[in-house]
Design a protein around this motif. Structure first.
Motif, PDB file in Angstrom:
ATOM      1  N   GLY A 297      15.937  78.402-101.886  1.00  0.00           N
ATOM      2  CA  GLY A 297      14.971  79.215-101.152  1.00  0.00           C
ATOM      3  C   GLY A 297      14.238  78.488-100.042  1.00  0.00           C
ATOM      4  O   GLY A 297      13.436  79.088 -99.337  1.00  0.00           O
TER       5      GLY A 297
ATOM      6  N   ASP B 256      12.700  81.122-110.262  1.00  0.00           N
ATOM      7  CA  ASP B 256      13.526  82.310-110.519  1.00  0.00           C
ATOM      8  C   ASP B 256      14.888  81.926-111.097  1.00  0.00           C
ATOM      9  O   ASP B 256      15.382  82.569-112.021  1.00  0.00           O
ATOM     10  CB  ASP B 256      13.739  83.114-109.235  1.00  0.00           C
TER      11      ASP B 256
ATOM     12  N   VAL C  39      18.205  83.319 -90.888  1.00  0.00           N
ATOM     13  CA  VAL C  39      16.938  84.026 -90.745  1.00  0.00           C
ATOM     14  C   VAL C  39      16.812  84.414 -89.278  1.00  0.00           C
ATOM     15  O   VAL C  39      16.977  83.571 -88.392  1.00  0.00           O
ATOM     16  CB  VAL C  39      15.739  83.131 -91.141  1.00  0.00           C
TER      17      VAL C  39
ATOM     18  N   SER D 222      15.322  89.932 -89.648  1.00  0.00           N
ATOM     19  CA  SER D 222      15.804  89.856 -91.029  1.00  0.00           C
ATOM     20  C   SER D 222      15.388  88.538 -91.670  1.00  0.00           C
ATOM     21  O   SER D 222      15.772  87.475 -91.214  1.00  0.00           O
ATOM     22  CB  SER D 222      17.327  89.972 -91.041  1.00  0.00           C
ATOM     23  N   ARG D 223      14.598  88.626 -92.724  1.00  0.00           N
ATOM     24  CA  ARG D 223      14.190  87.440 -93.482  1.00  0.00           C
ATOM     25  C   ARG D 223      14.669  87.617 -94.915  1.00  0.00           C
ATOM     26  O   ARG D 223      14.132  88.433 -95.660  1.00  0.00           O
ATOM     27  CB  ARG D 223      12.686  87.272 -93.444  1.00  0.00           C
ATOM     28  N   PRO D 224      15.680  86.845 -95.329  1.00  0.00           N
ATOM     29  CA  PRO D 224      16.198  86.977 -96.697  1.00  0.00           C
ATOM     30  C   PRO D 224      15.177  86.463 -97.712  1.00  0.00           C
ATOM     31  O   PRO D 224      14.325  85.639 -97.392  1.00  0.00           O
ATOM     32  CB  PRO D 224      17.447  86.091 -96.690  1.00  0.00           C
ATOM     33  N   THR D 225      15.270  86.960 -98.921  1.00  0.00           N
ATOM     34  CA  THR D 225      14.401  86.494-100.002  1.00  0.00           C
ATOM     35  C   THR D 225      15.268  86.018-101.169  1.00  0.00           C
ATOM     36  O   THR D 225      15.403  86.716-102.179  1.00  0.00           O
ATOM     37  CB  THR D 225      13.438  87.601-100.472  1.00  0.00           C
TER      38      THR D 225
ATOM     39  N   ASP E 134      14.069  81.375-105.832  1.00  0.00           N
ATOM     40  CA  ASP E 134      13.561  80.008-105.746  1.00  0.00           C
ATOM     41  C   ASP E 134      13.862  79.291-107.067  1.00  0.00           C
ATOM     42  O   ASP E 134      14.492  79.849-107.966  1.00  0.00           O
ATOM     43  CB  ASP E 134      12.075  79.985-105.397  1.00  0.00           C
TER      44      ASP E 134
ATOM     45  N   VAL F 212      18.078  79.729 -94.740  1.00  0.00           N
ATOM     46  CA  VAL F 212      17.532  79.544 -96.083  1.00  0.00           C
ATOM     47  C   VAL F 212      18.662  79.078 -96.991  1.00  0.00           C
ATOM     48  O   VAL F 212      19.782  79.587 -96.911  1.00  0.00           O
ATOM     49  CB  VAL F 212      16.930  80.871 -96.612  1.00  0.00           C
TER      50      VAL F 212
ATOM     51  N   GLU G  46      13.519  76.861 -96.436  1.00  0.00           N
ATOM     52  CA  GLU G  46      13.926  77.238 -95.084  1.00  0.00           C
ATOM     53  C   GLU G  46      14.036  75.988 -94.216  1.00  0.00           C
ATOM     54  O   GLU G  46      13.181  75.100 -94.272  1.00  0.00           O
ATOM     55  CB  GLU G  46      12.887  78.196 -94.495  1.00  0.00           C
TER      56      GLU G  46
END
Length: 167
Positions: free
Chosen positions: A39, A74, A61, A65-68, A71, A23, A41
């Motif tokens: 953000g 934000d 990723v 574990s999936r980072p957030t 975007d 990401v 991927e």
């Protein structure tokens, strides 16, 4: 130096079978083009698009574990008014604050042009007007929309809708 670090990260991700993708993580201050990629991927073997002095990084990723990361919207919200004006311009900032998509405002700059319209020169864009095969009229740039609206916010919002910045 940053490019060397990104290349090392990418090599490590390719070597690690547990990493499925990465990401894009954007650090402020950043340019408008990087902000709209925040953000997103990408596959592990996809190249990392960057420009000189780009501070963006990649976060792996995995199945566990999936980072957030933040975007584009934000990041826009976390910017100060001065940073917003510097990055997106006065009219672009106002358009996003009125609800326009950050990416629509930024991408409009790619096809920016000046044309004779309404008896004067107007700023328009051909980006986001639909199919390349069918010729569609250009759409107004946010700067032109706010100039035509002349302080009338409701009229500006109608023009933002009509020109595809709001949905």
């Amino acid at each position: 130096m940053a490019d060397t670090g990104r290349q090392a990260d990418q090599a490590a991700m390719v070597a690690n079978r547990g990493v499925t993708s990465y990401v894009r993580v954007v650090e402020l201050p950043a340019c408008s083009r990087c902000i709209i990629l925040a953000g997103r991927e990408y596959g592990v073997s996809s190249g990392f698009l960057r420009h000189p002095r780009c501070d963006c990084t990649m976060q792996p990723v995995t199945r566990r574990s999936r980072p957030t990361p933040l975007d584009a919207h934000d990041l826009f919200e976390s910017m100060s008014p001065a940073q917003r004006r510097k990055t997106f311009g006065e009219a672009g900032t106002k358009a996003v604050e009125d609800g326009a998509s950050v990416s629509a405002v930024v991408n409009a700059r790619k096809g920016m042009d000046r044309v004779e319209m309404f008896g004067r020169t107007a700023q328009v864009t051909r980006t986001g007007t639909g199919s390349r095969r069918r010729k569609r009229p250009p759409r107004l740039m946010p700067e032109e929309i706010y100039r035509l609206a002349d302080g009338d916010r409701n009229h500006a919002i109608r023009l933002l809708y009509k020109n595809g910045y709001l949905r």
